[in-house]
Design a protein around this motif. Structure first.
Motif, mmCIF file in Angstrom:
data_model
loop_
_atom_site.group_PDB
_atom_site.id
_atom_site.type_symbol
_atom_site.label_atom_id
_atom_site.label_comp_id
_atom_site.label_asym_id
_atom_site.label_seq_id
_atom_site.Cartn_x
_atom_site.Cartn_y
_atom_site.Cartn_z
ATOM 1 N N SER A 167 7.683 -32.672 91.518
ATOM 2 C CA SER A 167 7.503 -32.478 92.954
ATOM 3 C C SER A 167 6.990 -33.758 93.594
ATOM 4 N N PRO A 168 7.133 -33.885 94.927
ATOM 5 C CA PRO A 168 6.593 -35.068 95.613
ATOM 6 C C PRO A 168 5.099 -35.220 95.356
ATOM 7 N N SER A 169 4.373 -34.097 95.258
ATOM 8 C CA SER A 169 2.936 -34.177 95.004
ATOM 9 C C SER A 169 2.663 -34.764 93.630
ATOM 10 N N THR A 170 3.450 -34.360 92.636
ATOM 11 C CA THR A 170 3.302 -34.898 91.291
ATOM 12 C C THR A 170 3.583 -36.388 91.300
ATOM 13 N N SER A 171 4.632 -36.792 91.998
ATOM 14 C CA SER A 171 4.978 -38.209 92.088
ATOM 15 C C SER A 171 3.859 -38.999 92.753
ATOM 16 N N ALA A 172 3.275 -38.432 93.805
ATOM 17 C CA ALA A 172 2.180 -39.117 94.512
ATOM 18 C C ALA A 172 0.973 -39.273 93.592
ATOM 19 N N LEU A 173 0.662 -38.237 92.835
ATOM 20 C CA LEU A 173 -0.467 -38.319 91.908
ATOM 21 C C LEU A 173 -0.206 -39.355 90.812
ATOM 22 N N TYR A 174 1.011 -39.401 90.322
ATOM 23 C CA TYR A 174 1.381 -40.386 89.316
ATOM 24 C C TYR A 174 1.227 -41.797 89.877
ATOM 25 N N ARG A 212 -7.659 -50.847 96.684
ATOM 26 C CA ARG A 212 -6.893 -49.867 95.895
ATOM 27 C C ARG A 212 -7.602 -48.515 95.841
ATOM 28 N N VAL A 213 -8.908 -48.542 95.696
ATOM 29 C CA VAL A 213 -9.651 -47.280 95.659
ATOM 30 C C VAL A 213 -9.522 -46.561 96.998
ATOM 31 N N ASP A 214 -9.655 -47.292 98.105
ATOM 32 C CA ASP A 214 -9.493 -46.672 99.427
ATOM 33 C C ASP A 214 -8.100 -46.075 99.591
ATOM 34 N N ARG A 215 -7.070 -46.813 99.171
ATOM 35 C CA ARG A 215 -5.699 -46.302 99.252
ATOM 36 C C ARG A 215 -5.537 -45.054 98.377
ATOM 37 N N ALA A 216 -6.113 -45.103 97.186
ATOM 38 C CA ALA A 216 -6.004 -43.956 96.276
ATOM 39 C C ALA A 216 -6.668 -42.723 96.877
ATOM 40 N N ILE A 217 -7.822 -42.902 97.474
ATOM 41 C CA ILE A 217 -8.519 -41.777 98.107
ATOM 42 C C ILE A 217 -7.682 -41.210 99.243
ATOM 43 N N SER A 260 -4.452 -41.418 99.609
ATOM 44 C CA SER A 260 -3.277 -40.781 99.024
ATOM 45 C C SER A 260 -3.631 -39.419 98.426
ATOM 46 N N LEU A 261 -4.771 -39.330 97.774
ATOM 47 C CA LEU A 261 -5.199 -38.047 97.204
ATOM 48 C C LEU A 261 -5.456 -37.021 98.302
ATOM 49 N N HIS A 262 -6.082 -37.446 99.388
ATOM 50 C CA HIS A 262 -6.309 -36.523 100.512
ATOM 51 C C HIS A 262 -4.980 -36.022 101.071
ATOM 52 N N THR A 263 -4.020 -36.926 101.219
ATOM 53 C CA THR A 263 -2.706 -36.529 101.723
ATOM 54 C C THR A 263 -2.029 -35.558 100.769
ATOM 55 N N THR A 264 -2.113 -35.848 99.478
ATOM 56 C CA THR A 264 -1.492 -34.977 98.481
ATOM 57 C C THR A 264 -2.156 -33.606 98.470
ATOM 58 N N ILE A 265 -3.468 -33.577 98.574
ATOM 59 C CA ILE A 265 -4.174 -32.292 98.639
ATOM 60 C C ILE A 265 -3.696 -31.505 99.857
ATOM 61 N N GLY A 266 -3.553 -32.186 100.991
ATOM 62 C CA GLY A 266 -3.035 -31.530 102.195
ATOM 63 C C GLY A 266 -1.629 -30.993 101.979
ATOM 64 N N ASP A 267 -0.780 -31.798 101.326
ATOM 65 C CA ASP A 267 0.586 -31.354 101.048
ATOM 66 C C ASP A 267 0.592 -30.113 100.163
ATOM 67 N N ILE A 268 -0.251 -30.120 99.149
ATOM 68 C CA ILE A 268 -0.332 -28.970 98.241
ATOM 69 C C ILE A 268 -0.824 -27.747 99.001
ATOM 70 N N ARG A 269 -1.844 -27.922 99.826
ATOM 71 C CA ARG A 269 -2.340 -26.794 100.619
ATOM 72 C C ARG A 269 -1.257 -26.234 101.532
ATOM 73 N N SER A 274 -1.850 -46.971 90.223
ATOM 74 C CA SER A 274 -2.574 -47.961 91.027
ATOM 75 C C SER A 274 -4.007 -48.162 90.539
ATOM 76 N N LEU A 275 -4.520 -47.187 89.789
ATOM 77 C CA LEU A 275 -5.906 -47.270 89.323
ATOM 78 C C LEU A 275 -6.031 -47.732 87.869
ATOM 79 N N GLU A 276 -4.924 -47.783 87.131
ATOM 80 C CA GLU A 276 -4.971 -48.062 85.701
ATOM 81 C C GLU A 276 -5.657 -49.367 85.335
ATOM 82 N N ASP A 277 -5.418 -50.425 86.057
ATOM 83 C CA ASP A 277 -5.962 -51.729 85.665
ATOM 84 C C ASP A 277 -7.193 -52.140 86.470
ATOM 85 N N LEU A 278 -7.858 -51.196 87.118
ATOM 86 C CA LEU A 278 -9.015 -51.550 87.939
ATOM 87 C C LEU A 278 -10.154 -52.143 87.115
ATOM 88 N N GLY A 279 -10.331 -51.663 85.891
ATOM 89 C CA GLY A 279 -11.390 -52.216 85.036
ATOM 90 C C GLY A 279 -11.222 -53.710 84.821
#
Length: 176
Positions: free
Chosen positions: A6-13, A36-41, A43-52, A18-23
């Motif tokens: 689903s688009p939500s799964t793709s967004a989460l992936y 990247r953290v701000d973008r990820a947050i 994106s997660l908010h948008t995905t949560i909204g899409d799922i809702r 985007s977070l894998e190499d932050l360390g």
């Protein structure tokens, strides 16, 4: 992602990638890490909204087994449960009961969008939802103690919430 995801799964992936190499990046470019953290947050908010929205599409609105007053109470409870925001409600049950299902659905959609904005953007610790009648005019008021914003300064494809709320209010013959 897996084929047919689903688009939500793709967004989460995409967020996970985007977070894998932050360390490794933390010492080299801390500013990029913050971006990247701000973008990820976001994106997660948008995905949560899409799922809702998807889930709520499966069970059309909060009115399936309730009225507007109960639906507004449920929305407030969702915010209380899913955030640190204390939400108070003041609902005129008689006024809520006079609305037809379409009007109630529009008001719930508007309320959902407003409360979503409160939780995502305001930094609030308290909010209120009220449905009252003043001089024969139905007033839905959603307030919070957050940072505020300039409504004219919020636009673009990532900021459709106010436009959606204005459209819902207009569909009812009202204004936002």
């Amino acid at each position: 992602p897996e084929p047919g995801a689903s688009p939500s799964t793709s967004a989460l992936y995409a967020v996970s990638l985007s977070l894998e190499d932050l360390g490794e990046l933390a010492n080299e470019d801390p500013v990029e890490v913050g971006v990247r953290v701000d973008r990820a947050i976001d994106s997660l908010h948008t995905t949560i909204g899409d799922i809702r929205h998807f889930i709520l599409g499966l069970r059309p609105g909060l009115l399936a087994s309730s009225d507007l007053a109960e639906g507004l109470e449920r929305l407030a409870e969702e915010v209380r449960f899913g955030s640190v925001i204390a939400v108070e409600t003041e609902i005129d049950n008689e006024a809520a009961a006079e609305l037809d299902d379409e009007q109630a659905t529009q008001l719930l959609g508007l309320s959902r969008e407003a409360l979503s904005n409160v939780t995502r953007h305001s930094g609030a610790t308290a909010a209120s939802v009220s449905l009252t009648v003043d001089d024969g005019i139905l007033l839905l008021t959603i307030e919070d103690d957050g940072v505020g914003f300039d409504p004219e300064g919020v636009s673009g494809p990532d900021h459709q919430g106010l436009t959606n709320m204005r459209d819902r209010a207009a569909a009812l013959g009202g204004v936002l």
